[in-house]
Design a protein around this motif. Structure first.
Motif, short mmCIF file in Angstrom:
data_model
loop_
_atom_site.label_atom_id
_atom_site.label_comp_id
_atom_site.label_asym_id
_atom_site.label_seq_id
_atom_site.Cartn_x
_atom_site.Cartn_y
_atom_site.Cartn_z
N MET A 101 0.83 -1.20 0.00
CA MET A 101 0.00 0.00 0.00
C MET A 101 0.87 1.25 0.00
O MET A 101 2.01 1.22 0.44
CB MET A 101 -0.89 0.01 1.23
N GLY A 122 -5.94 9.20 1.47
CA GLY A 122 -6.38 7.81 1.44
C GLY A 122 -5.23 6.88 1.16
O GLY A 122 -4.06 7.26 1.23
N ILE A 123 -5.59 5.65 0.84
CA ILE A 123 -4.60 4.60 0.63
C ILE A 123 -4.91 3.83 -0.63
O ILE A 123 -6.07 3.50 -0.91
CB ILE A 123 -4.61 3.62 1.83
N ALA A 125 -4.25 0.28 -1.93
CA ALA A 125 -3.81 -0.98 -1.33
C ALA A 125 -4.32 -2.16 -2.14
O ALA A 125 -5.28 -2.06 -2.89
CB ALA A 125 -4.34 -1.07 0.10
N PHE A 129 -6.09 -5.88 2.10
CA PHE A 129 -5.98 -4.84 3.13
C PHE A 129 -7.09 -4.98 4.15
O PHE A 129 -6.86 -4.94 5.37
CB PHE A 129 -6.03 -3.46 2.46
N THR A 135 -11.00 -4.36 8.92
CA THR A 135 -11.80 -3.13 8.87
C THR A 135 -13.28 -3.49 8.88
O THR A 135 -13.70 -4.39 8.18
CB THR A 135 -11.49 -2.36 7.59
N HIS A 200 -0.34 2.83 8.91
CA HIS A 200 -0.05 3.99 8.06
C HIS A 200 0.66 5.03 8.90
O HIS A 200 0.13 6.10 9.17
CB HIS A 200 -1.35 4.54 7.48
N ASP A 212 -7.77 8.25 7.11
CA ASP A 212 -7.84 7.74 5.75
C ASP A 212 -9.28 7.73 5.30
O ASP A 212 -10.12 7.08 5.92
CB ASP A 212 -7.26 6.33 5.69
N PHE A 215 -10.14 4.29 -0.06
CA PHE A 215 -9.27 3.14 -0.29
C PHE A 215 -9.55 2.64 -1.70
O PHE A 215 -10.71 2.34 -2.03
CB PHE A 215 -9.58 2.03 0.72
#
Lengths: 438, 410
Positions: A101, A122-123, A125, A129, A135, A200, A212, A215
């Motif tokens: 990521m 944001g990310i 990934a 993830f 999450t 992160h 974040d 994604f």
């Protein structure tokens, strides 16, 4: 044992000399408040953010720095991976899940005309993830292998951003213009704020301040030549352009490997060493530096998430509490020594030394309780004041039940420890001397 | 002044004296270090960034532009400069790649010889297509500002072209060429064969890096006359006339949005806010230490007052006898103040040792700075004074005890 009677005596004696009592309770309360508020912050900052997995989530890193100017034993230039090494982690035959990521700062053009365009952080990934960091999803889900392979333009939003864009409706399936491209929303994450933000840490607001909000797939970001938002370290001059970046030795990507058990760490280490050896044969990794594998607690410690300033505060608070303790000993000594006649009469009436000891110790316990109550109020106030200062602190300045209980226990214990010497002195009073006229 | 009787009395009554001395010692150990740290942090937060009139400077980051390629990006950047320059109340406008104290930007390894394997320093990389020294009020101490022929617009996706000339900060010039005039000398971006050489044409007194690190590392900066046309974003900095900052910022936002065909994202920030955020943690620590220091003094004072009051109460008859035998009020006063001075001195000696010991711990474990002797001296004076002030009240009460007490039995 006459606990209740002594307790009542203790409370009553507090009222007898209000100035002295107030001073004692205040001093104890301030000492307790200072210690507890700094300890609370330290406690939250150093807490394990994912306790059931933290010993089997690993960051695997090789040192791809240049050999010019390198002395064996030097620290590596960066704690991230290059594109080539990150892809190798993704394809590695170890562990249950592998994630790569990097942080991004894309622009969002909302369907709502009144919002206009704005930037979010944001990310980008790979698909695992969400499974790796567990999450919680409010709507929809992440994406799968097919989307990763195709670099599909799908996106998962954080709850706050979804509410900002779509209100309370389920936005799965809606389209959004991200970085100028058309993305489809496939999921919305429920409120998720692990502290510290261990996945992160580098860039993007750091371990406590960052948020974040989007994604999207790593491969999609790469396909659109999305720049990084965070830190990039380049030690050699690569070819120009995005493709040059991907081919080169700049480090900007964070890799993670999750294994089924903590013992499989040796498998990760073995694979990493093997990979590094292969790369050296191809002419890369000239430094021949040791490879590194960190699990979550080691990663947090290595990246100094709990900074020196917080440790300084904690030590300062303890020194302060020590001062308040010594001060309380002095005040208790003063308080008890004027009660010598009372002790003399009680002893003459038949109280044993042990009973006098318990009476006065319980009295200090009452002082401790009162100090703890006031100390708790002061500590909450101090935490609120500290939270006003910055986002970082307000995220961690919260007292949980553990700390609450700890406050009272610490206060009572502190008062009793402080009271040991004065109480012992009080028992040494000889009744005969006191009963004579003074 | 009879020291021996006071000493004898103290030795008989050791506990109370030791308690007071210990409080003074702990307080002093903590206070000396705390005040030192406050001073260090304050000094760090007060360092000038190089921008002359910080209160009237702001910057704006414009994102999501140049979608149509490098030529469009270049045209937009030029147009934004014109738009900003035409706002009333603006003294100077410049496009610049990064801003000091924002923790946002890039640095490069720099060297003085192509044969070097190690960098000479790591310097911040400020890029500008012009007017930066004037807008920020950077002081030239040697050489010249950029000339129109120096500037280049570069698309780094397609070319490795770079600048021929560079302006450096004095700190960097001294690091690269100690004791010499840096003007005209060649420096290299990067090390080794692929390093790019540039000629130094100017030296500015000061410009901190974007991280504004503590020490010399925060003062190494290079300014190059380049505008990149492939980044998709641009930073502009504006020096407004005094008192007009807020209005200029509002006008600037409106004007910029109107000037762009596609929706853009703008982020405005003043240098004052940037400075506050950069040093927020340091200032918070400083405030906390000041609060703790005040509390330390108050608690120690209360301890001294408490113990002295207790002794006065315990010795009432003794004092009455002394007064009856001819001691004046001032003798009683002096007795107590001397006694307190001796106790405080014991505490101060222990406190000095404690302060040094604590400092060793901080230096070893928490990377703090060494404690200068001045703080120990200052600390000693503070606590001696504190002792005298604290004990004065109870001592005066003792002195006011009437001699008639000597003849009473209670």
């Amino acid at each position: 044992m006459m606990f209740a009677y002594y307790f009542k005596l203790g409370v009553r004696s507090l009222r007898r000399n209000p100035a002295l009592t107030a001073l004692m309770i205040l001093t104890l309360a301030i000492g307790v408040a200072a210690s507890v508020s700094t300890l609370t912050i330290l406690h939250v900052m150093s807490g394990d953010p994912i306790p059931h997995k933290s010993d089997r989530l690993f960051v695997p890193l090789v040192d791809n720095g240049p050999i010019k100017g390198y002395t064996p034993g030097d620290k590596p230039d960066d704690d991230q991976a290059s594109y080539r090494d990150a892809l190798a982690v993704l394809k590695a035959p170890v562990g249950e899940r592998r994630v790569v990521m990097y942080g991004i700062g894309p622009s969002i053009e909302s369907p709502r005309k009144d919002l206009g365009a704005f930037s979010v952080s944001g990310i980008a990934a790979s698909k695992d993830f969400f499974g790796m960091f567990e999450t919680p999803f409010l709507y929809g889900q992440g994406w799968g292998d097919a989307e990763d392979k195709a670099g599909a333009d799908v996106i998962v939003l954080a709850r706050k951003l979804a509410e900002k864009l779509y209100g309370n409706a389920n936005p799965v399936g809606q389209h959004l213009r991200v970085m100028g491209y058309d993305y489809q929303v496939v999921g919305v994450l429920d409120t998720w704020k692990p502290l510290p933000r261990y996945y992160h840490i580098i860039g993007g607001g750091g371990s406590f301040g960052g948020n974040d909000e989007v994604f999207l797939p790593f491969s999609s970001a790469i396909r659109h030549e999305t720049g990084h938002s965070g830190s990039m370290n380049c030690t050699a001059r690569g070819e120009p352009g995005y493709q040059g970046l991907l081919n080169g030795e700049c480090t900007w990507i964070q890799p993670w490997i999750e294994t089924r058990t903590a013992a499989e760490r040796s498998d990760v280490v073995a694979w990493l060493d093997n990979y590094a050896a292969e790369q050296r044969k191809l002419g890369r990794l000239k430094r021949n530096a040791p490879n590194r594998v960190y699990n979550v607690p080691e990663w947090l410690e290595f990246r100094k998430v709990v900074g020196n300033d917080n440790k300084l505060s904690a030590w300062l608070a303890f020194g302060f509490l020590l001062l308040c303790l010594v001060n309380t000993i002095g005040l208790l000594l003063a308080k008890f020594s004027v009660r010598a006649p009372e002790v003399g009469i009680r002893r003459a009436l038949g109280a044993s030394r042990r009973e006098i000891f318990s009476q006065f110790l319980i009295e200090t316990g009452v002082v401790g309780l009162a100090g703890g109550l006031l100390g708790l109020v002061l500590a909450l106030g101090a935490l609120a004041l500290m939270a006003l200062q910055s986002n970082r602190i307000s995220a961690v300045a919260h007292m949980d039940w553990v700390m609450l209980l700890f406050t009272f226990v610490m206060s009572v214990l502190a008062a009793m420890v402080a009271g040991l010497l004065p109480t012992w002195r009080a028992c040494q009073v000889t009744p005969a001397l006191q009963l004579k006229s003074q | 002044m009879e020291i021996r009787p006071i000493l004898a009395a103290l030795l008989r009554n050791k506990t109370g004296a030791i308690l007071v001395a210990v409080q003074v010692a702990i307080s002093m150990a903590i206070l000396a270090n705390a005040l030192h740290i406050v001073n260090v942090r304050q000094a760090v937060a007060a360092r000038p960034s190089g921008i002359a009139d910080e209160h009237n400077v702001f910057f704006v980051n414009i994102d999501s532009i140049g979608k149509g390629g490098p030529e469009q990006h270049l045209a937009e950047q030029k147009r934004f400069i014109d738009v900003l320059s035409s706002i009333s109340g603006v003294q100077g406008v410049a496009q610049v790649g990064q801003i000091p104290m924002t923790n946002n930007g890039s640095t490069n390894s720099v060297a003085v010889d192509r044969k070097q394997t190690n960098e000479t320093a790591n310097a911040a990389f400020y890029t500008t297509p012009g007017n930066l020294l004037k807008t920020w009020g950077l002081k030239l101490v040697a050489g010249r500002d950029f000339q129109p022929g120096d500037f280049k617009d570069i698309d780094s996706d397609t070319t490795k072209d770079f600048t021929d000339v560079v302006i450096v900060t004095k700190a960097l010039a001294d690091k690269m060429f100690p004791g010499q005039d840096a003007i005209g000398k060649t420096m290299f971006f990067g090390t080794g064969e692929e390093a790019i050489q540039s000629r130094i044409v100017g030296v500015v007194e000061r410009l901190q890096t974007q991280n504004a690190q503590v020490g010399d590392r925060g003062e190494y900066s290079t300014i190059v006359p380049i505008r990149f046309t492939n980044l998709g974003w641009a930073n502009f900095t504006v020096h407004a006339e005094p008192g007009q900052l807020d209005r200029v910022m509002k006008d600037a936002e409106q004007a910029l949005r109107k000037a762009s065909a596609t929706p853009i994202i703008t982020e405005f920030k003043t240098i004052d806010e940037t400075r506050k955020e950069r040093y927020r943690a340091d200032m918070a620590m400083a405030w906390m230490l000041v609060t703790v220091s005040v509390l330390l003094l108050l608690i120690t004072a209360s301890g001294i007052v408490g113990m002295a009051s207790l002794w006065v109460t315990q010795r009432r008859k003794q004092i009455g006898v002394r007064r009856a035998l001819g001691a004046r009020k001032v003798d009683i006063l002096r007795y107590f103040i001397t006694e307190n001075f001796m106790i405080t001195s014991m505490g101060v000696v222990a406190g000095v040792l404690g302060a040094v010991g604590l400092n060793q711990f901080l230096v070893a474990q928490l990377e703090m700075a060494r404690l200068p002797l001045g703080y120990l001296v200052a600390g000693s004076f503070i606590f001696w004074l504190l002792g005298v002030f604290a004990v004065y009240g109870p001592a005066w009460r003792a002195a006011s005890i009437s001699p008639a007490l000597a003849t009473r039995t209670a």
